[in-house]
Design an enzyme around this catalytic site. Structure first.
Site, mmCIF file in Angstrom:
data_model
loop_
_atom_site.group_PDB
_atom_site.id
_atom_site.type_symbol
_atom_site.label_atom_id
_atom_site.label_comp_id
_atom_site.label_asym_id
_atom_site.label_seq_id
_atom_site.Cartn_x
_atom_site.Cartn_y
_atom_site.Cartn_z
ATOM 1 N N GLY A 1 0.825 -1.208 0.000
ATOM 2 C CA GLY A 1 0.000 0.000 0.000
ATOM 3 C C GLY A 1 0.851 1.246 0.000
ATOM 4 N N GLY B 1 0.044 4.361 -0.397
ATOM 5 C CA GLY B 1 -0.735 5.572 -0.201
ATOM 6 C C GLY B 1 -0.077 6.485 0.818
ATOM 7 N N GLY C 1 1.428 4.600 3.922
ATOM 8 C CA GLY C 1 2.569 3.796 3.499
ATOM 9 C C GLY C 1 3.776 4.658 3.189
ATOM 10 N N ASN D 1 -8.334 1.159 9.040
ATOM 11 C CA ASN D 1 -9.348 1.803 9.857
ATOM 12 C C ASN D 1 -10.490 0.825 10.126
ATOM 13 O OD1 ASN D 1 -8.318 4.406 10.277
ATOM 14 N ND2 ASN D 1 -9.051 5.124 8.291
ATOM 15 N N LYS E 1 -10.745 3.704 18.535
ATOM 16 C CA LYS E 1 -10.670 4.480 17.302
ATOM 17 C C LYS E 1 -11.930 4.303 16.468
ATOM 18 C CE LYS E 1 -7.589 5.575 13.457
ATOM 19 N NZ LYS E 1 -6.326 5.257 12.761
ATOM 20 N N ASN F 1 -14.245 7.254 14.884
ATOM 21 C CA ASN F 1 -14.505 7.310 13.442
ATOM 22 C C ASN F 1 -15.994 7.200 13.136
ATOM 23 O OD1 ASN F 1 -11.816 7.600 12.802
ATOM 24 N ND2 ASN F 1 -11.485 5.442 12.350
ATOM 25 N N ASN G 1 -16.622 10.456 10.967
ATOM 26 C CA ASN G 1 -16.334 10.344 9.535
ATOM 27 C C ASN G 1 -17.553 10.389 8.640
ATOM 28 O OD1 ASN G 1 -13.816 9.970 10.663
ATOM 29 N ND2 ASN G 1 -13.274 8.241 9.386
ATOM 30 N N GLU H 1 -14.399 3.600 3.470
ATOM 31 C CA GLU H 1 -14.291 2.478 4.411
ATOM 32 C C GLU H 1 -15.530 2.373 5.306
ATOM 33 O OE1 GLU H 1 -9.633 1.808 5.220
ATOM 34 O OE2 GLU H 1 -10.324 3.783 5.835
#
Length: 294
Positions: free
Chosen positions: A6, A8, A11, A95, A177, A181, A185, A261
């Protein structure tokens, strides 16, 4: 050698902060073998150029970091793992919840660990990765095979000079977490606003209390410590204020036309409710509203 699946924002943050020459990205099937080159902007100081090679056939990394989106994790690992030793620890940075359990169930003989991080990273433009906020990273085992390796893996990641801590109850960290989220989110994506602005929006004010009531019931069913809905809301809003100007990853995904996600955040909570016979209409509604944005 530490290999990263990954390339992104997250990463690239780890690739830029771990010791130079000790990191490689794992290529996707058919990906060009040229090294990944980008500029990295640390929190302090000037930006600098980073060149990360792709893992070559026959190379055996001693650690595998997985920084893909949750929905891509299983597919990415199915492509990468056949050429990687079964003793190599896998550290999952996804996540939400659900993808981690899928990996642990698919490869029960491999050491599988998870990380929960509050480090901020983004890619505001092509070829630039930015360390957007300093945080902490906790690492813990998801299966018994990974348990003896937690301290060693934490020490390896700490060579980045980021704050890394071994964690005995990583599932508890992931739940903490997940709650934050789930309360931020989806609202930022639906309302198309930075984190702090959700607090004054009527849509948020209408749904946050019933959402926290659902999450409070789910915590007990999942074997997590009980928390009152009021305490959950206080925690969510404290983070929203502290990160008031931030764009959540979910809002960023919607704006960029990428899959979100949501299925591993509010969607995970809705499925957990179905499993335990707990009504979760607010989590289901938020999940469907975000799905309709793509």
């Amino acid at each position: 050698m530490i290999a990263i699946v990954g390339a992104g924002s997250l990463g690239r943050l780890w690739a830029a902060t771990l010791p130079a020459g000790q990191v490689a990205f794992v290529p996707r099937p058919g990906q060009a073998p040229e090294p990944a080159r980008y500029r990295f902007q640390p929190l302090v100081g000037e930006s600098f150029s980073v060149t990360v090679p792709w893992l070559q056939r026959g190379q055996s990394p001693e650690l595998l970091l997985v920084t893909t989106k949750a929905g891509d994790t299983l597919k990415a690992l199915k492509a990468a793992l056949p050429s990687i030793a079964s003793s190599t620890p896998i550290v999952l940075f996804q996540n939400g919840l659900g993808s981690q359990q899928q990996v642990a169930a698919t490869w029960p003989q491999r050491p599988v660990l998870a990380a929960s991080t509050t480090e901020g990273a983004n890619r505001p433009e092509q070829g630039l990765a930015v360390h957007a906020g300093r945080g902490d990273t906790w690492v813990g085992a998801l299966n018994s095979v990974g348990q003896p390796l937690v301290n060693r893996v934490a020490q390896q990641l700490a060579e980045s000079r980021l704050e890394v801590h071994p964690e005995q109850d990583i599932l508890g960290r992931l739940w903490q977490k997940l709650v934050i989220n789930a309360g931020i989110n989806a609202f930022t994506a639906i309302l198309d606003c930075p984190n702090g602005e959700i607090l004054k929006q009527p849509f948020y004010q209408q749904w946050i209390d019933p959402l926290c009531e659902e999450i409070s019931r789910l915590l007990g069913a999942a074997g997590q410590p009980n928390q009152a809905p009021e305490a959950l809301r206080d925690g969510i809003e404290a983070v929203a204020r502290r990160t008031a100007t931030n764009t959540s990853s979910m809002r960023a995904d919607v704006l960029a036309g990428r899959p979100t996600e949501i299925d591993f955040i509010n969607g995970y909570l809705a499925r957990l409710g179905q499993l335990h016979g707990i009504a979760t209409p607010v989590n289901q509604m938020l999940t469907e509203r975000v799905q309709q944005l793509n």
